[in-house]
Design an enzyme around this catalytic site. Structure first.
Site, PDB file in Angstrom:
ATOM      1  N   ARG A 140       0.662  -1.416   0.340  1.00 39.60           N
ATOM      2  CA  ARG A 140       0.038  -0.396   0.019  1.00 39.60           C
ATOM      3  C   ARG A 140       1.175   1.249   0.090  1.00 39.60           C
ATOM      4  O   ARG A 140       0.217   2.384   0.187  1.00 39.60           O
ATOM      5  CB  ARG A 140      -0.676   0.242   0.719  1.00 39.60           C
ATOM      6  CG  ARG A 140      -2.297   1.087   1.168  1.00 39.60           C
ATOM      7  CD  ARG A 140      -2.822   0.884   2.081  1.00 39.60           C
ATOM      8  NE  ARG A 140      -2.013   1.353   3.590  1.00 39.60           N
ATOM      9  CZ  ARG A 140      -2.538  -0.067   4.496  1.00 39.60           C
ATOM     10  NH1 ARG A 140      -3.126  -1.229   3.957  1.00 39.60           N
ATOM     11  NH2 ARG A 140      -2.107   0.201   5.832  1.00 39.60           N
ATOM     12  N   TYR A 150     -14.568  22.016 -11.690  1.00 43.22           N
ATOM     13  CA  TYR A 150     -14.603  20.159 -12.823  1.00 43.22           C
ATOM     14  C   TYR A 150     -15.822  20.042 -11.226  1.00 43.22           C
ATOM     15  O   TYR A 150     -15.860  20.311 -10.389  1.00 43.22           O
ATOM     16  CB  TYR A 150     -14.395  19.381 -12.068  1.00 43.22           C
ATOM     17  CG  TYR A 150     -14.240  18.146 -12.797  1.00 43.22           C
ATOM     18  CD1 TYR A 150     -14.125  18.009 -14.009  1.00 43.22           C
ATOM     19  CD2 TYR A 150     -13.952  17.109 -12.040  1.00 43.22           C
ATOM     20  CE1 TYR A 150     -14.760  16.997 -14.206  1.00 43.22           C
ATOM     21  CE2 TYR A 150     -13.805  15.868 -12.240  1.00 43.22           C
ATOM     22  CZ  TYR A 150     -14.609  15.661 -13.727  1.00 43.22           C
ATOM     23  OH  TYR A 150     -14.833  14.076 -13.375  1.00 43.22           O
ATOM     24  N   ASP A 153      -5.802  22.631  -9.798  1.00 48.78           N
ATOM     25  CA  ASP A 153      -5.932  21.384 -10.297  1.00 48.78           C
ATOM     26  C   ASP A 153      -5.548  22.659 -11.456  1.00 48.78           C
ATOM     27  O   ASP A 153      -5.946  23.096 -12.281  1.00 48.78           O
ATOM     28  CB  ASP A 153      -7.499  21.533 -10.573  1.00 48.78           C
ATOM     29  CG  ASP A 153      -7.884  20.037 -11.707  1.00 48.78           C
ATOM     30  OD1 ASP A 153      -6.877  19.986 -12.201  1.00 48.78           O
ATOM     31  OD2 ASP A 153      -9.239  20.151 -11.125  1.00 48.78           O
ATOM     32  N   LYS A 161      -5.680  12.546 -17.846  1.00 47.85           N
ATOM     33  CA  LYS A 161      -5.730  12.864 -18.997  1.00 47.85           C
ATOM     34  C   LYS A 161      -4.118  12.635 -19.871  1.00 47.85           C
ATOM     35  O   LYS A 161      -4.215  11.798 -20.223  1.00 47.85           O
ATOM     36  CB  LYS A 161      -6.342  14.374 -18.544  1.00 47.85           C
ATOM     37  CG  LYS A 161      -7.564  14.831 -17.642  1.00 47.85           C
ATOM     38  CD  LYS A 161      -8.890  13.803 -18.077  1.00 47.85           C
ATOM     39  CE  LYS A 161      -9.896  14.452 -16.984  1.00 47.85           C
ATOM     40  NZ  LYS A 161     -11.044  13.392 -16.576  1.00 47.85           N
TER      41      LYS A 161
HETATM   42  C1  LIG Z   1     -10.594  19.603 -14.560  1.00 52.18           C
HETATM   43  C2  LIG Z   1     -10.291  17.662 -14.194  1.00 52.18           C
HETATM   44  N1  LIG Z   1      -9.891  17.325 -12.858  1.00 52.18           N
HETATM   45  C3  LIG Z   1     -10.714  16.178 -12.466  1.00 52.18           C
HETATM   46  C4  LIG Z   1     -10.696  15.065 -12.972  1.00 52.18           C
HETATM   47  C5  LIG Z   1     -10.932  13.996 -12.052  1.00 52.18           C
HETATM   48  O1  LIG Z   1     -10.575  13.049 -13.202  1.00 52.18           O
HETATM   49  P1  LIG Z   1     -10.287  11.415 -12.586  1.00 52.18           P
HETATM   50  O2  LIG Z   1     -11.641  10.829 -13.921  1.00 52.18           O
HETATM   51  O3  LIG Z   1      -9.273  10.866 -13.084  1.00 52.18           O
HETATM   52  O4  LIG Z   1     -11.669  11.343 -11.991  1.00 52.18           O
HETATM   53  C6  LIG Z   1     -10.929  16.015 -13.999  1.00 52.18           C
HETATM   54  C7  LIG Z   1     -12.170  14.468 -14.913  1.00 52.18           C
HETATM   55  O5  LIG Z   1     -12.771  15.009 -16.065  1.00 52.18           O
HETATM   56  C8  LIG Z   1     -10.955  17.249 -14.874  1.00 52.18           C
HETATM   57  O6  LIG Z   1     -12.011  17.792 -15.834  1.00 52.18           O
END
Ligand SMILES: Cc1ncc(COP(=O)(O)O)c(C=O)c1O
Length: 406
Positions: free
Chosen positions: A69, A123, A195, A220
């Site tokens: 872990r 988001y 983010d 992404k």
């Molecule tokens: C700007 C942004 N932050 C975070 C996330 C979350 O990522 P995950 O889909 O890997 O949980 C996304 C997913 O689309 C996103 O577009």
């Protein structure tokens, strides 16, 4: 032996190739080895004897063979590589998704009774975490205008402990004045969490800009192939210990296969991003000339709120942006998207393939209502030929016109 670790300062395109490839993770003691740390799958770690087991469990077990872990060199290599891409960072933790990374970052700086200032363009699942879990945990959330800039100072109250930024917003693309928000937060001892998924550290160096915790949905651009869920948080000075404690206590860790796919993707991220960004800008500029299009929300275009900040602060772009259809309806937008051959219809982004989805920010906004009634389409521009994508979008716009009777 190439250790993957250049001795001189190098450019980011070189760094993504070399980062995280420590010889002790790729080579045998007699110097033979492989290019990339392999996948070490483990729950049990075996010790030489009882004394060794006791030594293994002592002290900080971060980046040390201890128990599955806590990871293996497969995860540590990617974590180190992401730290290397953020000059001044203390360390990186990996998670099973971007959403887990967002949650861990926030939990490492918030306690019951605290207030979070959360950007209105965040988001949606980030909002859900604040409105759901954090609320039950005793943290209150206030949403703020993404264009607030230095005005954030007036919103910071006695209970404010963290400010969450997403720049540009991943649906509506407002670029935030990150340095101004960071300066106001620091003056009041408030933590900042960004983010940075859109820009990645190649486009915006979050830690150097003073951000305390930089979040990536590695799902992404880092992995880049639409086949892996992965997240990371890179901590600035003084922020890593709390992040490690929260992550250890909650038992959070990305799996080795996913981390390995992240490392494999990282090696080509610079060149992929260059291509995504170049084609996306070409498509955005073309859309801006089209009579069917009301507005193009791409940070590199003056029509995007915060464009001047993008020009000032960013070193590169990405493949994700949105545009609105002049006088369009829900049906004309759906017809446009459905008519596209080369664009998949699906969430997520950052992979090699183009995608298109309808987005409706009016449903989410609370601090600054979204009043533009022209329907929005979000495009993820992949690695296809730009001319082919323009021809496909041309077909899509014709389908939108047909529904409107034009
Ligand atoms: C700007 C942004 N932050 C975070 C996330 C979350 O990522 P995950 O889909 O890997 O949980 C996304 C997913 O689309 C996103 O577009």
């Amino acid at each position: 032996m190439s250790s993957g670790d250049p001795k001189r300062p190098v450019a980011d395109a070189t760094r993504v190739v070399s980062a995280g490839r420590r010889p002790e993770w790729t080579h045998t003691p007699d110097g033979r080895g492989v290019v990339s740390p392999p996948v070490w799958r483990a729950s049990t770690i075996l010790y030489d004897d009882v004394a060794d087991l006791r030594r293994g469990a002592g002290g900080d077990t971060h980046h040390r063979w201890f128990y599955g872990r806590r990871g293996t060199p497969t995860q540590w290599s990617l974590a180190d590589a992401l730290t290397e891409l953020e000059p001044g960072a203390e360390g990186t933790f990996l998670y099973g998704s971007g959403v887990t990374a967002v949650s861990a970052a926030l939990l490492s700086v918030l306690s019951p009774g605290d207030e979070l200032l959360l950007v209105d363009s965040a988001y949606d699942p980030t909002r859900n975490f604040a409105n759901g879990f954090l609320k039950r945990f005793g943290v209150t959330t206030r949403y703020y205008d993404p264009l607030v800039g230095a005005g954030i100072a007036e919103l910071i109250g006695p209970a404010t402990r963290a400010i969450f930024l997403e720049s540009p917003g991943s649906l509506t693309f407002e670029v935030q004045d990150v340095p101004a928000v960071v300066a106001a937060a620091r003056a009041r001892g408030v933590a900042t969490v960004l983010d940075n998924t859109w820009a990645t550290p190649l486009g915006f160096r979050a830690v150097a800009a003073g951000v305390d915790l930089s979040v990536l949905a590695c799902t992404k651009y880092v992995t880049g192939h639409s086949d892996t869920m992965l997240g990371s948080v890179t901590a600035g000075p003084g922020r890593f210990a709390a992040l490690r404690d929260v992550s250890f206590q909650l038992g959070l860790m990305a799996g080795p296969d996913d981390a390995w796919l992240g490392s494999r993707g990282l090696r080509t991220m610079a060149i992929r991003l260059e291509r995504h960004a170049g084609t996306a800008l070409r498509v955005a500029e073309w859309l801006a000339t089209r009579p069917e299009v009301a507005r193009v929300l791409h940070p590199a275009l003056p029509s995007c709120p915060g464009h001047a900040l993008f020009a000032r602060d960013f070193r590169g772009g990405a493949g994700l942006f949105a545009f609105s259809l002049k006088g369009g309806t829900d049906a004309s937008r759906a017809a446009m998207i459905d008519a596209l051959d080369l664009f998949g219809i699906g969430y997520s982004w950052g992979g090699f393939e183009s995608l298109a989805i309808p987005v409706d920010p009016a449903r989410h906004r609370t601090a600054v209502p979204w009043t533009d009634r022209n329907p929005l389409v979000r495009l993820q521009i992949g690695l296809e030929d730009a001319g082919d994508l323009l021809a496909d979008l041309d077909r899509g716009l014709a389908a939108h016109r047909a529904v409107l009777g034009g």
